[in-house]
Scaffold this active site. Structure first.
Site, PDB file in Angstrom:
ATOM      1  N   CYS A  74     -12.300  -5.098   2.341  1.00  0.00           N
ATOM      2  CA  CYS A  74     -11.777  -4.265   3.059  1.00  0.00           C
ATOM      3  C   CYS A  74     -13.092  -3.796   4.390  1.00  0.00           C
ATOM      4  O   CYS A  74     -12.716  -3.678   5.499  1.00  0.00           O
ATOM      5  CB  CYS A  74     -10.641  -3.836   3.549  1.00  0.00           C
ATOM      6  SG  CYS A  74      -9.804  -4.710   2.695  1.00  0.00           S
TER       7      CYS A  74
ATOM      8  N   HIS B 191     -10.341   0.679   9.592  1.00  0.00           N
ATOM      9  CA  HIS B 191      -9.398  -0.638   8.783  1.00  0.00           C
ATOM     10  C   HIS B 191      -8.303  -0.263   8.766  1.00  0.00           C
ATOM     11  O   HIS B 191      -7.663   0.272   8.376  1.00  0.00           O
ATOM     12  CB  HIS B 191     -10.164  -0.768   7.690  1.00  0.00           C
ATOM     13  CG  HIS B 191      -8.903  -1.066   6.507  1.00  0.00           C
ATOM     14  ND1 HIS B 191      -9.092  -2.869   6.962  1.00  0.00           N
ATOM     15  CD2 HIS B 191      -8.603  -1.610   5.327  1.00  0.00           C
ATOM     16  CE1 HIS B 191      -8.511  -3.534   6.051  1.00  0.00           C
ATOM     17  NE2 HIS B 191      -7.764  -3.047   5.261  1.00  0.00           N
TER      18      HIS B 191
ATOM     19  N   ASN C  81      -2.740  -5.955   7.585  1.00  0.00           N
ATOM     20  CA  ASN C  81      -3.851  -5.740   6.818  1.00  0.00           C
ATOM     21  C   ASN C  81      -5.014  -7.441   7.454  1.00  0.00           C
ATOM     22  O   ASN C  81      -4.378  -8.048   5.961  1.00  0.00           O
ATOM     23  CB  ASN C  81      -3.619  -4.848   5.635  1.00  0.00           C
ATOM     24  CG  ASN C  81      -5.003  -4.412   4.638  1.00  0.00           C
ATOM     25  OD1 ASN C  81      -6.071  -5.621   5.140  1.00  0.00           O
ATOM     26  ND2 ASN C  81      -5.154  -3.740   3.947  1.00  0.00           N
TER      27      ASN C  81
HETATM   28  O1  UT7 Z   1      -6.353  -2.496   2.430  1.00  0.00           O
HETATM   29  C1  UT7 Z   1      -7.399  -2.736   1.368  1.00  0.00           C
HETATM   30  C2  UT7 Z   1      -6.853  -0.932   0.850  1.00  0.00           C
HETATM   31  N1  UT7 Z   1      -5.218  -0.891   0.922  1.00  0.00           N
HETATM   32  C3  UT7 Z   1      -4.955  -0.268   0.373  1.00  0.00           C
HETATM   33  O2  UT7 Z   1      -4.466   1.014   1.425  1.00  0.00           O
HETATM   34  C4  UT7 Z   1      -2.598   0.121   0.791  1.00  0.00           C
HETATM   35  C5  UT7 Z   1      -2.152   1.261   0.245  1.00  0.00           C
HETATM   36  N2  UT7 Z   1      -1.100   1.194  -0.627  1.00  0.00           N
HETATM   37  C6  UT7 Z   1       0.015   1.595   0.743  1.00  0.00           C
HETATM   38  O3  UT7 Z   1      -0.073   1.184   1.751  1.00  0.00           O
HETATM   39  C7  UT7 Z   1       1.442   1.582  -0.227  1.00  0.00           C
HETATM   40  O4  UT7 Z   1       1.445   2.257  -1.267  1.00  0.00           O
HETATM   41  C8  UT7 Z   1       2.366   0.502  -0.007  1.00  0.00           C
HETATM   42  C9  UT7 Z   1       2.561  -0.010   1.307  1.00  0.00           C
HETATM   43  C10 UT7 Z   1       1.539  -0.600  -0.945  1.00  0.00           C
HETATM   44  C11 UT7 Z   1       3.313   0.988  -0.503  1.00  0.00           C
HETATM   45  O5  UT7 Z   1       3.927   1.884  -0.114  1.00  0.00           O
HETATM   46  P1  UT7 Z   1       4.418   3.386  -1.182  1.00  0.00           P
HETATM   47  O6  UT7 Z   1       4.808   3.496  -0.221  1.00  0.00           O
HETATM   48  O7  UT7 Z   1       3.642   3.604  -1.954  1.00  0.00           O
HETATM   49  O8  UT7 Z   1       5.628   2.586  -1.755  1.00  0.00           O
HETATM   50  P2  UT7 Z   1       6.111   2.776  -3.777  1.00  0.00           P
HETATM   51  O9  UT7 Z   1       4.298   1.447  -4.289  1.00  0.00           O
HETATM   52  O10 UT7 Z   1       5.712   4.015  -4.119  1.00  0.00           O
HETATM   53  O11 UT7 Z   1       7.253   2.170  -3.605  1.00  0.00           O
HETATM   54  C12 UT7 Z   1       7.908   2.787  -3.559  1.00  0.00           C
HETATM   55  C13 UT7 Z   1       9.509   1.791  -3.938  1.00  0.00           C
HETATM   56  C14 UT7 Z   1       9.541   1.254  -5.154  1.00  0.00           C
HETATM   57  O12 UT7 Z   1      11.277   1.024  -5.608  1.00  0.00           O
HETATM   58  P3  UT7 Z   1      11.207   2.170  -7.145  1.00  0.00           P
HETATM   59  O13 UT7 Z   1       9.767   1.873  -8.016  1.00  0.00           O
HETATM   60  O14 UT7 Z   1      10.746   3.135  -6.426  1.00  0.00           O
HETATM   61  O15 UT7 Z   1      12.572   1.746  -6.971  1.00  0.00           O
HETATM   62  C15 UT7 Z   1       9.345  -0.820  -5.334  1.00  0.00           C
HETATM   63  O16 UT7 Z   1       9.454  -1.554  -5.658  1.00  0.00           O
HETATM   64  O17 UT7 Z   1       9.486   0.427  -2.638  1.00  0.00           O
HETATM   65  C16 UT7 Z   1      10.148  -0.038  -3.543  1.00  0.00           C
HETATM   66  N3  UT7 Z   1       8.899  -2.104  -2.988  1.00  0.00           N
HETATM   67  C17 UT7 Z   1       9.678  -2.270  -1.464  1.00  0.00           C
HETATM   68  N4  UT7 Z   1      11.074  -2.190  -1.730  1.00  0.00           N
HETATM   69  C18 UT7 Z   1      11.273  -2.917  -0.660  1.00  0.00           C
HETATM   70  C19 UT7 Z   1       7.551  -1.540  -2.580  1.00  0.00           C
HETATM   71  N5  UT7 Z   1       7.815  -2.519  -2.049  1.00  0.00           N
HETATM   72  C20 UT7 Z   1       9.101  -2.842  -1.003  1.00  0.00           C
HETATM   73  C21 UT7 Z   1       9.382  -4.329   0.002  1.00  0.00           C
HETATM   74  N6  UT7 Z   1      10.925  -3.726   0.041  1.00  0.00           N
HETATM   75  N7  UT7 Z   1       8.175  -4.844   0.399  1.00  0.00           N
END
Ligand code: UT7
Length: 324
Positions: free
Chosen positions: A112, A251, A281
């Site tokens: 990125c 970004h 993204n």
């Molecule tokens: O471009 C390069 C750099 N990339 C980034 O900067 C991305 C950085 N990360 C992020 O943007 C975020 O971490 C994400 C958007 C990828 C994820 O958000 P989060 O708030 O960190 O969620 P999480 O991964 O901690 O997941 C929270 C919950 C989980 O469920 P449990 O374990 O709490 O029951 C996931 O399984 O949300 C669940 N989950 C979803 N639920 C519905 C993960 N993806 C989804 C989804 N729909 N698509």
């Protein structure tokens, strides 16, 4: 003297995929995607939208704005992690497509951060030879590198391309400086394997295949901190205060990362350009797409100081200051 952006351009594939469309293929909701990422739609390419074609269309728009012909370009650098071939480079295909016969061309991979890295490289080439005109592109077809069964990642990415033409100008306009960083020790938090070859050991279940793998929560924490540090280090290097910046073009990965950045820097939200809601993204393409949109919407005007900042796989991160 200055090494300035003479024109900007972008291209997004026509097909728009909504969060509701994604609800039909993975266990997710529009509400989760919007509140956790800020994304509502993304553009996804189809037949005839190979990465180099997205790149060439963005480049044609930038050339038109700059009033520079393809034949005047000396160098083409494409930042990408999703070229349709590993060899030749995406940049060579762009050269062929545009008929930029005098240019030499190559790709770089800094995920990125690729556009910010490529811009720095182009700046150094023109410092060494001010007669050069350089086309810098960020282009991605990430839909071809996405695991469409993984709800953690497939809701995040989009396809598109953005481009700029760089050249020497009289006066104080131009790139003021950059600060670039990498940390390969953290590679596994965000990575993508290469295409499987015919090595029989790859023909097993568990072979990760060619798609993005990410520990989102960990990446999030590093992204916020690293972008803040890069910005502050660059401002110190260039002896510029935050108040002097008209617009920050970061970004576009997640609106929560950008809101967090606003809070940590103690700046007004209007200072940060955001279009992640429309395109998701797009990795190396996200900054040049946003830059083109900001430019065409007159969010930046002659004399303004603009700051670009990025974070991505590698890890790679960095920032660039430009007097517009
Ligand atoms: O471009 C390069 C750099 N990339 C980034 O900067 C991305 C950085 N990360 C992020 O943007 C975020 O971490 C994400 C958007 C990828 C994820 O958000 P989060 O708030 O960190 O969620 P999480 O991964 O901690 O997941 C929270 C919950 C989980 O469920 P449990 O374990 O709490 O029951 C996931 O399984 O949300 C669940 N989950 C979803 N639920 C519905 C993960 N993806 C989804 C989804 N729909 N698509």
């Amino acid at each position: 003297m200055g090494i300035a952006i003479l024109g900007t351009g972008a291209y997004l594939p026509e097909r728009v995929v909504t969060n509701q469309d994604l609800e039909k293929i993975v266990d997710t909701t529009d509400e989760w995607i919007r509140t956790r990422t800020g994304i509502s739609t993304r553009h996804i390419g189809g037949q005839g939208d190979e990465t180099y074609l997205l790149a060439a269309r963005a480049a044609a728009n930038a050339l038109q704005m700059a009033e520079v012909s393809a034949g005047e370009i000396d160098l083409i650098i494409v930042a990408t992690i999703s070229s349709h071939m590993l060899m030749p480079s995406c940049a060579c295909f762009v050269q062929k497509e545009l008929g930029a016969n005098r240019a030499f061309a190559f790709d770089i991979n800094a995920a990125c951060s690729g556009f910010v890295y490529a811009l720095d490289l182009a700046d150094k080439y023109i410092q060494a030879d001010p007669s050069k005109k350089i086309l810098v592109i960020g282009a991605e077809a990430l839909s071809s590198r996405t695991n469409w069964e993984d709800r953690n990642t497939c809701i995040l990415f989009g396809d598109g391309a953005g481009a700029v033409i760089l050249g020497y100008v009289e006066g104080s306009r131009g790139i003021m400086g950059s600060k670039l960083f990498s940390d390969g020790k953290l590679w596994s938090l965000l990575h993508m394997h290469t295409a499987p070859s015919c090595n029989p050991e790859l023909l097993q279940s568990g072979n990760p295949g060619v798609h993005i793998v990410m520990e989102g929560r960990e990446v999030f924490k590093y992204a916020v901190k690293a972008m803040e540090e890069a910005i502050l280090a660059l401002l110190e290097q260039e002896q510029v205060v935050l108040d002097a910046i008209k617009l920050i073009i970061p970004h576009q990965a997640n609106i929560r990362i950008l809101n967090n950045l606003v809070e940590r820097l103690g700046i007004s939200a209007e200072k940060v350009f955001i279009n992640v809601q429309k395109y998701g993204n797009t990795s190396a393409a996200s900054i040049p797409i946003a830059l083109d949109e900001a430019n065409r919407d007159s969010r930046v005007e002659a004399g303004d100081i603009v700051l670009l900042c990025s974070f991505g796989g590698g890890f790679t991160w960095g920032a660039t200051l430009i007097r517009w």
